[in-house]
Scaffold this motif. Structure first.
Motif, PDB file in Angstrom:
ATOM      1  N   GLY A   1      -6.731  -7.408   3.045  1.00  9.59           N
ATOM      2  CA  GLY A   1      -6.276  -6.061   3.330  1.00  9.59           C
ATOM      3  C   GLY A   1      -6.679  -5.402   4.636  1.00  9.59           C
TER       4      GLY A   1
ATOM      5  N   THR B   1       0.822  -1.206   0.000  1.00 12.14           N
ATOM      6  CA  THR B   1       0.000   0.000   0.000  1.00 12.14           C
ATOM      7  C   THR B   1       0.863   1.265   0.000  1.00 12.14           C
ATOM      8  OG1 THR B   1      -1.561  -1.301   1.296  1.00 12.14           O
ATOM      9  CG2 THR B   1      -2.021   1.031   1.079  1.00 12.14           C
TER      10      THR B   1
ATOM     11  N   HIS C   1      -8.895   1.262   3.206  1.00 18.23           N
ATOM     12  CA  HIS C   1      -7.867   1.987   2.457  1.00 18.23           C
ATOM     13  C   HIS C   1      -8.031   3.493   2.642  1.00 18.23           C
ATOM     14  CE1 HIS C   1      -5.443  -0.863   0.390  1.00 18.23           C
ATOM     15  NE2 HIS C   1      -6.420  -1.408  -0.315  1.00 18.23           N
TER      16      HIS C   1
ATOM     17  N   ASP D   1      -6.456  -3.058  -6.442  1.00 17.39           N
ATOM     18  CA  ASP D   1      -6.006  -3.903  -5.347  1.00 17.39           C
ATOM     19  C   ASP D   1      -6.643  -5.282  -5.473  1.00 17.39           C
ATOM     20  OD1 ASP D   1      -4.742  -4.753  -3.118  1.00 17.39           O
ATOM     21  OD2 ASP D   1      -5.899  -3.542  -1.702  1.00 17.39           O
TER      22      ASP D   1
HETATM   23 MG    MG Z   1      -2.821  -4.257   1.333  1.00 22.87          MG
END
Ligand code: MG
Ligand code: ADP
Length: 711
Positions: free
Chosen positions: A566, A299, A329, A404
């Motif tokens: 994530g 990231t 995110h 992603d």
């Molecule tokens: Mg990630």
């Protein structure tokens, strides 16, 4: 006369065509000719009968020892014929009903093919009512195969036997006109491959096993070659496509962000950001796959790339597969950027930008703000789910698209955003599922690949232990560990599996999750703050649960696999995965990557009912044995079948790969990639290679059809 596109029914007739169409979706002659034999029998080398297993559907080559008819029923009108066959060592009994004439032809010493399901009767193996084909030399096909000594064995069905298929293939080969070869002659010559007409002959009517294997190698190469031609064309197109160069400029947001980072970038991160930076500096679009271990810091790398683009006047979009991940995110990136993300706001730094979120379930007001900021260019970074790809989302100047967890997006979805932009944006795809190189080349062959292998320094490894559910004391100890971690101010995940496969009944899944929450709260985790998160919750509730957990308002989060990708809560140090055998290996690896993200080590407990030594237990032991995602994906591939490796998403590709194994055939894929590159560089539109162009089109068409089916 016929060519590969001639309708099959016209050559072989309706009776044989129907079952082939039904079982294998065959339409044209080419479909049948590409139904390659699965294996071959050599006359004089009978099938080893000691290998047979009950329940198998087999075709064996064996010699008749005896044939005896027994009459029964009223007036002796019914009959049973028992034929004993041998491979020279073992014997097998074949039982036929109502065919009293069989002993006439099945005389001792006759050899034949016998096909049927292996059953057990009085403790002995037998075939009941098998299909049979005697090698008695009657008919053209029988004569030809007797002369050659090799019999092809095809994937067949109860409606059409392997020798029926053999016969149909023979008819096609006999009427076949000369055909254009998708493999260019120079390529064939260099690699010593036969031309397609001869290769069809060799693979279906070989004179030796070796001849058949050579032909098979050729077709295997051809499959790889067509795929690699598609990628070579896509790469070439990308090179010719214009994009705006986004060179690194010093003292911009990227520099300032790097200077305020609370940690040093790893050497790997530096290397990758340099690669990306170099790509962004080009006047044609980047197409790069960034793969890296869970927690390897992708990231941050992506964020640096986004800032470089913003510094040069563009915007960046970050596409996430789920709302949970998009919000995550958004929070993480806003937090990391701090004042740098407060453009036009109180306390914002000079030259700061804005980060906006855009998901399907957002309220109208927030959504409009995001849309406005995207269109005006105020938002340097827009993060979102599929909602981002919709038509009405306009960017002032989209310079970079970051995707992603690629495997959840189709190529076409990627291009939906890219195609709409006036100037083609650069594209960076991130995946945390390490992909063995051969697969990457086959599935993502149009992308350049960067790899983050190391984890940031000081990261504690995750310790993984298999907990057999039937050992109550182990299970108790697992929950005790959760309590201990919570006692130290840490947090825990409990992950509940899907029930069954794709057909997962979501309400059942939810129910079992809620039951578990109740059970845990009343029992082993009494007194702890236990919350839940699952796919069926309203997105506000999801958001609230995730927020509560990440701000420490919950000790334990019981969740379905929505936490898989994530989710980043550094304070979480332990994860208990229930019914762990229901997850794939890479999924388990993804999941456990959610703990141990801070400076503390992580602990992952795989609770399972699978038995010691069983295949599913082996997979769990493999996960426990290594924390290296690349090593794990190698083990995974070894334990899985091809189709699962390519994934459901690549089914169009998969059906075109009949012989090629993306796991084993790395060398062939390498050679094909090189050869395809040369051909495409010379003749980008394949004008001089019509057969290859047709094969390429067919593959792209099936990929496209795949995509349409999914949407
Ligand atoms: Mg990630
Ligand atoms: P990935 O997306 O690859 O799974 P992230 O980018 O989410 O990993 O990084 C995981 C955690 O590690 C984040 O909290 C991030 O801030 C941190 N991190 C990233 N790079 C470094 C580094 N070089 N040193 C220390 N921590 C890092």
């Amino acid at each position: 006369m016929a060519d590969l596109t001639t309708r099959l029914v016209n050559v072989i007739g309706d009776k044989s065509f129907k079952p082939l169409e039904k079982a294998f979706d065959m339409r044209v002659v080419g479909d049948l000719l590409r139904h390659y034999p699965r294996r071959y029998a050599e006359i004089g080398t009978p099938t080893d009968l000691s290998d047979l297993r009950v329940g198998q559907h087999v075709t064996i080559l064996a010699e008749v020892v005896s044939a005896k008819v027994t009459k029964f029923g009223p007036g002796g009108k019914r009959s049973r014929t028992e034929v004993i066959v041998t491979d020279g060592k073992d014997h097998l009994s074949l039982t036929f009903f109502q065919q009293p004439w069989l002993p006439k032809t099945m005389t001792p010493g006759t050899t034949g093919l016998f096909s049927g399901e292996v059953t057990s009767f009085n403790g002995r193996l037998q075939l009941t009512h098998p299909d049979h084909d005697l090698l008695d030399g009657e008919g053209d096909m029988a004569k030809s195969r007797l002369a050659r000594g090799v019999i092809p064995l095809y994937r067949a069905t109860a409606k059409i036997s392997t020798w029926n298929i053999e016969n149909c293939v023979g008819m096609c080969l006999d009427t076949l006109d000369p055909i254009d070869d998708p493999l260019p002659e120079p390529v064939r010559q260099r690699l010593g491959h036969a031309d397609i007409r001869a290769a069809f002959e060799s693979i279906h009517r070989p004179h030796s096993i070796a001849e058949a294997m050579n032909a098979r190698d050729r077709f295997r190469f051809e499959e790889a070659f067509v795929v690699q031609t598609v990628f070579a064309q896509r790469r070439l197109m990308a090179e010719n496509e214009r994009a705006k160069a986004r060179p690194f400029t010093s003292a911009g947001l990227r520099d300032r962000f790097e200077n305020q980072l609370p940690f040093e970038l790893t050497a790997g991160q530096r290397e990758v950001i340099n690669e990306i930076s170099g790509d962004l500096d080009q006047a044609h679009p980047m197409h790069r796959l960034l793969q890296g271990e869970v927690g390897s810091g992708k990231t941050v790398v992506a964020l640096l790339a986004m800032l470089q683009v913003i510094d040069s006047g563009g915007q960046a979009a970050l596409l996430a597969p789920t709302e949970v991940l998009a919000s995550q995110h958004f929070r993480a990136i806003s937090l990391m950027l701090g004042d740098l993300a407060k453009g036009g706001m109180l306390g914002g730094a000079d030259g700061a930008t804005r980060v906006r979120l855009l998901t399907g379930s957002m309220g109208a007001k927030a959504r409009n703000e995001s849309l406005l900021d995207a269109a005006s260019g105020e938002a340097g970074i827009v993060i979102g789910t599929h909602a981002l790809i919709q038509d009405h989302v306009q960017f002032a100047e989209l310079g970079l698209l970051v995707v992603d967890e690629q495997h959840r997006f189709g190529v076409e979805q990627r291009s939906a955003l890219v195609d709409r932009a006036e100037v083609t944006p650069h594209v960076l795809v991130m995946t945390a599922t390490p992909i063995p190189r051969t697969i990457a080349m086959t599935v993502f062959g149009d992308l350049e690949i960067s790899t983050l292998r190391e984890l940031p320094a000081g990261r504690q490894p995750i310790q993984t232990t298999v907990v057999p559910a039937e050992r109550q004391s182990w299970l108790d100890r697992a929950w005790e560990r959760v309590r201990e971690e919570v006692g130290r101010g840490r947090q825990a995940y409990v992950v509940v599996s899907r029930i069954g496969e794709e057909t997962a009944d979501a309400s059942k899944e939810t129910r079992s999750l809620l039951e578990l929450v109740e059970e845990l709260s009343a029992g082993p985790l009494r007194g702890l703050r236990v919350g839940s998160l699952h796919g069926r919750m309203a997105s506000d509730d999801k958001e609230a649960a995730m927020n509560a957990f990440s701000t420490g308002g919950l000790d334990v989060l019981v969740a379905t696999t929505v936490v898989e990708v994530g989710v980043d809560v550094p304070n979480a140090t332990v994860m208990v995965i229930m019914d762990a055998e229901r997850f794939g290996m890479s999924q388990l690896h993804q999941l456990r990557g959610r703990v141990g993200r801070g400076s503390e080590g992580g602990l992952c407990l795989l609770v399972t009912t699978s038995e010691d030594g069983s295949p599913s237990r082996e997979r769990l032991d493999a996960v426990a044995s290594t924390s290296d995602g690349f090593e794990l994906s190698r083990l995974d591939v070894e334990l899985r079948r091809e189709g699962d490796v390519l994934g459901a998403r690549q089914s169009g590709m998969r059906s075109s790969l009949r012989l090629l194994s993306v796991v084993r055939d790395g060398d062939i894929i390498d050679a094909a990639r090189e050869a395809a590159g040369v051909v495409v560089a010379d003749d980008p539109s394949l004008a001089a290679h019509p057969a290859l162009a047709a094969a390429v089109q067919e593959l792209e068409h099936s990929e496209q059809a795949d995509y349409l089916e999914r949407t």
